[in-house]
Design a protein around this motif. Structure first.
Motif, PDB file in Angstrom:
ATOM      1  N   CYS A 114      -3.922 -44.546  16.483  1.00 50.71           N
ATOM      2  CA  CYS A 114      -5.202 -45.242  16.421  1.00 50.71           C
ATOM      3  C   CYS A 114      -5.050 -46.558  15.660  1.00 50.71           C
ATOM      4  CB  CYS A 114      -6.246 -44.371  15.718  1.00 50.71           C
ATOM      5  SG  CYS A 114      -6.835 -42.979  16.706  1.00 50.71           S
ATOM      6  N   PRO A 115      -5.748 -47.602  16.090  1.00 47.22           N
ATOM      7  CA  PRO A 115      -5.727 -48.859  15.326  1.00 47.22           C
ATOM      8  C   PRO A 115      -6.409 -48.665  13.973  1.00 47.22           C
ATOM      9  CG  PRO A 115      -6.674 -49.150  17.536  1.00 47.22           C
ATOM     10  CD  PRO A 115      -6.586 -47.681  17.289  1.00 47.22           C
ATOM     11  N   PRO A 116      -6.201 -49.584  13.020  1.00 43.11           N
ATOM     12  CA  PRO A 116      -6.937 -49.519  11.752  1.00 43.11           C
ATOM     13  C   PRO A 116      -8.437 -49.493  12.010  1.00 43.11           C
ATOM     14  CG  PRO A 116      -5.159 -51.123  11.607  1.00 43.11           C
ATOM     15  CD  PRO A 116      -5.222 -50.692  13.041  1.00 43.11           C
ATOM     16  N   GLN A 117      -9.145 -48.670  11.246  1.00 43.09           N
ATOM     17  CA  GLN A 117     -10.555 -48.400  11.514  1.00 43.09           C
ATOM     18  C   GLN A 117     -11.507 -49.242  10.672  1.00 43.09           C
ATOM     19  OE1 GLN A 117     -11.608 -45.689  14.077  1.00 43.09           O
ATOM     20  NE2 GLN A 117      -9.745 -46.843  14.552  1.00 43.09           N
ATOM     21  N   LEU A 118     -10.995 -50.237   9.978  1.00 44.69           N
ATOM     22  CA  LEU A 118     -11.804 -51.257   9.305  1.00 44.69           C
ATOM     23  C   LEU A 118     -11.212 -52.624   9.590  1.00 44.69           C
ATOM     24  CD1 LEU A 118     -12.765 -50.067   5.696  1.00 44.69           C
ATOM     25  CD2 LEU A 118     -14.328 -50.640   7.555  1.00 44.69           C
ATOM     26  N   PRO A 119     -12.039 -53.671   9.651  1.00 44.83           N
ATOM     27  CA  PRO A 119     -11.480 -55.020   9.784  1.00 44.83           C
ATOM     28  C   PRO A 119     -10.511 -55.312   8.641  1.00 44.83           C
ATOM     29  CG  PRO A 119     -13.851 -55.046  10.142  1.00 44.83           C
ATOM     30  CD  PRO A 119     -13.511 -53.677   9.636  1.00 44.83           C
ATOM     31  N   PRO A 120      -9.505 -56.144   8.867  1.00 45.25           N
ATOM     32  CA  PRO A 120      -8.459 -56.343   7.850  1.00 45.25           C
ATOM     33  C   PRO A 120      -8.961 -56.953   6.551  1.00 45.25           C
ATOM     34  CG  PRO A 120      -8.219 -57.897   9.684  1.00 45.25           C
ATOM     35  CD  PRO A 120      -9.227 -56.889  10.105  1.00 45.25           C
ATOM     36  N   ASP A 121     -10.117 -57.621   6.560  1.00 44.33           N
ATOM     37  CA  ASP A 121     -10.596 -58.262   5.327  1.00 44.33           C
ATOM     38  C   ASP A 121     -11.606 -57.401   4.573  1.00 44.33           C
ATOM     39  OD1 ASP A 121     -12.375 -58.525   7.422  1.00 44.33           O
ATOM     40  OD2 ASP A 121     -13.157 -60.464   6.736  1.00 44.33           O
ATOM     41  N   PRO A 158     -12.004 -50.814  17.493  1.00 42.75           N
ATOM     42  CA  PRO A 158     -10.626 -50.306  17.371  1.00 42.75           C
ATOM     43  C   PRO A 158     -10.462 -48.931  18.015  1.00 42.75           C
ATOM     44  CG  PRO A 158     -11.784 -49.975  15.313  1.00 42.75           C
ATOM     45  CD  PRO A 158     -12.745 -50.696  16.219  1.00 42.75           C
ATOM     46  N   THR A 159     -10.574 -48.902  19.329  1.00 40.63           N
ATOM     47  CA  THR A 159     -10.414 -47.673  20.095  1.00 40.63           C
ATOM     48  C   THR A 159      -9.127 -47.752  20.910  1.00 40.63           C
ATOM     49  OG1 THR A 159     -11.659 -48.560  21.969  1.00 40.63           O
ATOM     50  CG2 THR A 159     -12.912 -47.397  20.270  1.00 40.63           C
ATOM     51  N   HIS A 160      -8.765 -46.651  21.517  1.00 39.80           N
ATOM     52  CA  HIS A 160      -7.634 -46.642  22.443  1.00 39.80           C
ATOM     53  C   HIS A 160      -7.945 -45.664  23.564  1.00 39.80           C
ATOM     54  CE1 HIS A 160      -3.512 -46.815  23.967  1.00 39.80           C
ATOM     55  NE2 HIS A 160      -3.638 -45.511  24.156  1.00 39.80           N
ATOM     56  N   THR A 161      -7.771 -46.095  24.807  1.00 43.07           N
ATOM     57  CA  THR A 161      -7.909 -45.234  25.973  1.00 43.07           C
ATOM     58  C   THR A 161      -6.555 -45.148  26.656  1.00 43.07           C
ATOM     59  OG1 THR A 161     -10.233 -45.844  26.281  1.00 43.07           O
ATOM     60  CG2 THR A 161      -9.088 -44.887  28.173  1.00 43.07           C
ATOM     61  N   SER A 162      -6.030 -43.946  26.769  1.00 49.94           N
ATOM     62  CA  SER A 162      -4.720 -43.763  27.384  1.00 49.94           C
ATOM     63  C   SER A 162      -4.809 -43.909  28.894  1.00 49.94           C
ATOM     64  CB  SER A 162      -4.164 -42.382  27.030  1.00 49.94           C
ATOM     65  OG  SER A 162      -3.977 -42.258  25.631  1.00 49.94           O
ATOM     66  N   ALA A 163      -3.726 -44.363  29.492  1.00 46.92           N
ATOM     67  CA  ALA A 163      -3.679 -44.522  30.940  1.00 46.92           C
ATOM     68  C   ALA A 163      -3.734 -43.158  31.624  1.00 46.92           C
ATOM     69  CB  ALA A 163      -2.404 -45.260  31.340  1.00 46.92           C
ATOM     70  N   GLN A 203     -14.974 -42.112  10.874  1.00 52.50           N
ATOM     71  CA  GLN A 203     -14.600 -41.188   9.803  1.00 52.50           C
ATOM     72  C   GLN A 203     -13.298 -41.595   9.132  1.00 52.50           C
ATOM     73  OE1 GLN A 203     -15.853 -37.242  12.310  1.00 52.50           O
ATOM     74  NE2 GLN A 203     -14.402 -36.973  10.660  1.00 52.50           N
ATOM     75  N   ASN A 204     -12.503 -42.395   9.819  1.00 58.84           N
ATOM     76  CA  ASN A 204     -11.136 -42.637   9.388  1.00 58.84           C
ATOM     77  C   ASN A 204     -10.933 -44.004   8.758  1.00 58.84           C
ATOM     78  OD1 ASN A 204     -10.174 -40.061  10.412  1.00 58.84           O
ATOM     79  ND2 ASN A 204     -10.666 -40.915  12.424  1.00 58.84           N
ATOM     80  N   ILE A 205     -12.040 -44.602   8.263  1.00 58.86           N
ATOM     81  CA  ILE A 205     -11.889 -45.815   7.478  1.00 58.86           C
ATOM     82  C   ILE A 205     -11.181 -45.471   6.162  1.00 58.86           C
ATOM     83  CG2 ILE A 205     -13.900 -46.951   8.471  1.00 58.86           C
ATOM     84  CD1 ILE A 205     -15.546 -46.048   6.151  1.00 58.86           C
ATOM     85  N   GLU A 206     -10.482 -46.427   5.632  1.00 56.39           N
ATOM     86  CA  GLU A 206      -9.782 -46.196   4.368  1.00 56.39           C
ATOM     87  C   GLU A 206     -10.779 -45.797   3.285  1.00 56.39           C
ATOM     88  OE1 GLU A 206      -6.837 -48.592   1.230  1.00 56.39           O
ATOM     89  OE2 GLU A 206      -7.549 -49.565   3.071  1.00 56.39           O
TER      90      GLU A 206
END
Length: 525
Positions: free
Chosen positions: A285-292, A312-317, A217-220
């Motif tokens: 959160c990391p960017p939700q689309l590839p940089p190109d 581009p996910t993140h799981t907290s410890a 949902q959070n793509i640019e």
């Protein structure tokens, strides 16, 4: 001017004047995190609309004034109307957050064994979604969506700690997304499934959109990004009274994945903060689309975002709260696949950390995780199936625990607490496994009870074979509810499940199940 138009003009004028003069929302709460030294750290968060200034924290005893610092907003502009600030919060002393002429009084925090713990989860409201819309209006968030009612009731019970087991934001986190040509550069709109690793308790539509692509949902340029207004309406407004009742342990649900409500989660509720000491920071959160990939000029189909690349996910410890004679270990299970093995390496690593914590401290411990470790669902919604008439979730966590612990969690784990299923389910094992509670009954539209209760005795526990190689006794309810748990110094605990009218729906005792006992951990009333 005809009288009807005159009246209409007056009504519209009054409405616009009210909209312009309505006070911006202002909230504050205390949440707990684990500091660099392994000790619990109370932190105060403020959440204020239409201001760039942080409030001050004012202690009640000495009257000291402590400045609060702003957290970093997610990029994209969807949280620009709200400012989140934080500071360390005193122990054994009440304090207030002051912003201009407004003040929010906050509770006295104890780091001793809590005597009354509120469990609540899956508290949001779906709203006018395409699939299974849910009404979110009503007098005081009445029974069509009872989180506000439960929030007020549980605040009045004077808890020492509130544990939310995840899924705060439903109205802003739909499963699908229609991407317009202006975003993709394609000739026609593109229908995609938003990334998740399973939401299999929904009785009508199973959701397991794991594939080669990662859609967010959070793509640019997204037509439905995560945004403040959904968080405000789903959690902060209806939960305002409960927010200030006691300190919180916030667990992350799958609706808070980076592909869904993740930006708001890490800005508003996640415990990650430099206030916890060296090695800690605010997560994003990391960017939700590839940089190109550029808006309006995506690679032509069949190109898919992040195909063949790490998602581009993140799981907290995992982290631990040491509260007197009770430890609570929080596991971020948002990205653990329900019915298939996916992200298994991540969760083997998570549970190795849990094993280290358990090995170094024999204090009675609860494990809190949004997705259940052991839960019974319909046969076609979980796995492995085998000869069982039921399905089981969560497969990723169960496999990770089997590989890390072998014979199971150690005996000083006295409860596993979860949500994710939109119903109440309590499991007592005949073998050496801790009692398991799923309390996903905070407001989201409820699902059906599994396993189905006996028509002759609907309150009786159902024996389930093969639940992680151990016979288990299961009870369940399809009622909106929250639970009060009372820990005891010897590691045992009792609890009561309360409905929206304050009625007792179930009573529980951690001493009931076990080898040879043949009973669940809860009895329905």
């Amino acid at each position: 001017m005809p009288i009807v138009y005159l009246l209409l003009a007056l009504v519209l004028s009054s409405f616009c004047a009210h909209a312009q003069t309505a006070a911006p929302d202002f909230f504050a709460f205390v949440l707990l995190g684990e500091g660099s030294d392994g000790q619990p750290v109370p932190m105060v968060r403020s959440v204020a609309e239409r201001t760039t200034a942080c409030p001050m924290l004012r202690t009640s005893a000495g009257g000291a004034t402590i400045p609060m610092t702003a957290r970093r907003r997610p990029p994209g502009g969807h949280f620009d109307e709200v400012t989140v600030c934080e500071a360390r919060y005193p122990v054994a002393e009440a304090a207030s957050v002051v912003l201009g002429n407004r003040r929010i009084d906050l509770p006295k925090v104890s780091l001793d064994t809590p005597r009354r713990v509120v469990l609540i989860g899956d508290s949001g409201c779906r709203g006018p979604a395409k699939d299974k819309p849910q009404e979110c209006d009503g007098d005081g968030f009445a029974k069509v969506w009872p989180f506000g009612v439960l929030s007020d009731e549980e605040a009045d019970k004077r808890p020492d700690l509130i544990v939310h087991v995840g899924d705060y934001n439903y109205r802003g986190t739909e499963r699908g997304l229609v991407l317009p040509p202006s975003l993709t550069g394609y000739a026609a709109p593109l229908n995609v499934n938003v990334y998740d690793t399973g939401d299999l308790d929904d009785e009508d539509i199973a959701s397991l959109p794991i594939g080669a692509a990662y859609w967010s949902q959070n793509i640019e340029g997204s037509p439905n990004p995560d945004k403040w207004s959904n968080w405000r309406d789903d959690f902060f407004r209806p939960g305002a009274k409960l927010l200030v009742a006691a300190p919180w342990l916030m667990s992350r649900g799958n609706h808070e994945l980076c592909s869904r409500g993740g930006p708001g989660w890490f800005y508003l509720l996640d415990a990650g903060s430099t206030l916890l000491g060296p090695g800690h920071w605010q997560v994003e959160c990391p960017p939700q689309l590839p940089p190109d990939w550029r808006p309006g000029a995506w690679p032509k189909p069949p190109a898919q975002p992040f195909a063949g690349l790490p998602f581009p996910t993140h799981t907290s410890a995992a982290f631990r709260l040491k509260l007197g004679r009770l430890n609570i270990i929080a596991v971020d299970s948002a990205n653990a696949a329900d019915a298939v093995l996916f992200n298994l390496d991540t969760y083997i690593s998570q549970y190795r950390d849990v094993a280290r914590m358990l090995a170094e401290d024999p204090t009675p411990t609860w494990v809190v995780t949004h997705r259940p470790i052991w839960a019974v669902v319909k046969r076609d919604k979980g796995g492995p199936i085998g000869l069982s008439p039921y399905g089981f979730i969560n497969e990723t966590q169960r496999e990770a625990i089997d590989r890390v612990f072998g014979r199971g969690l150690p005996p000083h784990v006295t409860a596993v607490i979860a949500g994710h299923m939109h119903r109440f389910q309590a499991i007592g094992f005949e073998g050496p496994r801790p009692p398991h509670l799923a309390v996903g009954t905070g407001g989201m539209e409820l699902s059906h009870v599994q396993p189905p209760p006996s028509p002759e005795n609907p309150r009786a526990a159902i024996r389930v074979e093969g639940l992680d190689r151990s016979p288990a006794w299961v009870v369940g309810l399809r009622d909106f509810a929250a639970m009060i748990v009372r820990p005891v110094e010897d590691g045992t605990w009792t609890s009561v499940l309360y409905g929206t009218e304050g009625e007792t729906l179930a009573i529980c005792d951690s001493r009931w199940p076990g080898p040879g006992h043949k009973r669940s951990v809860c009895e329905l009333q």
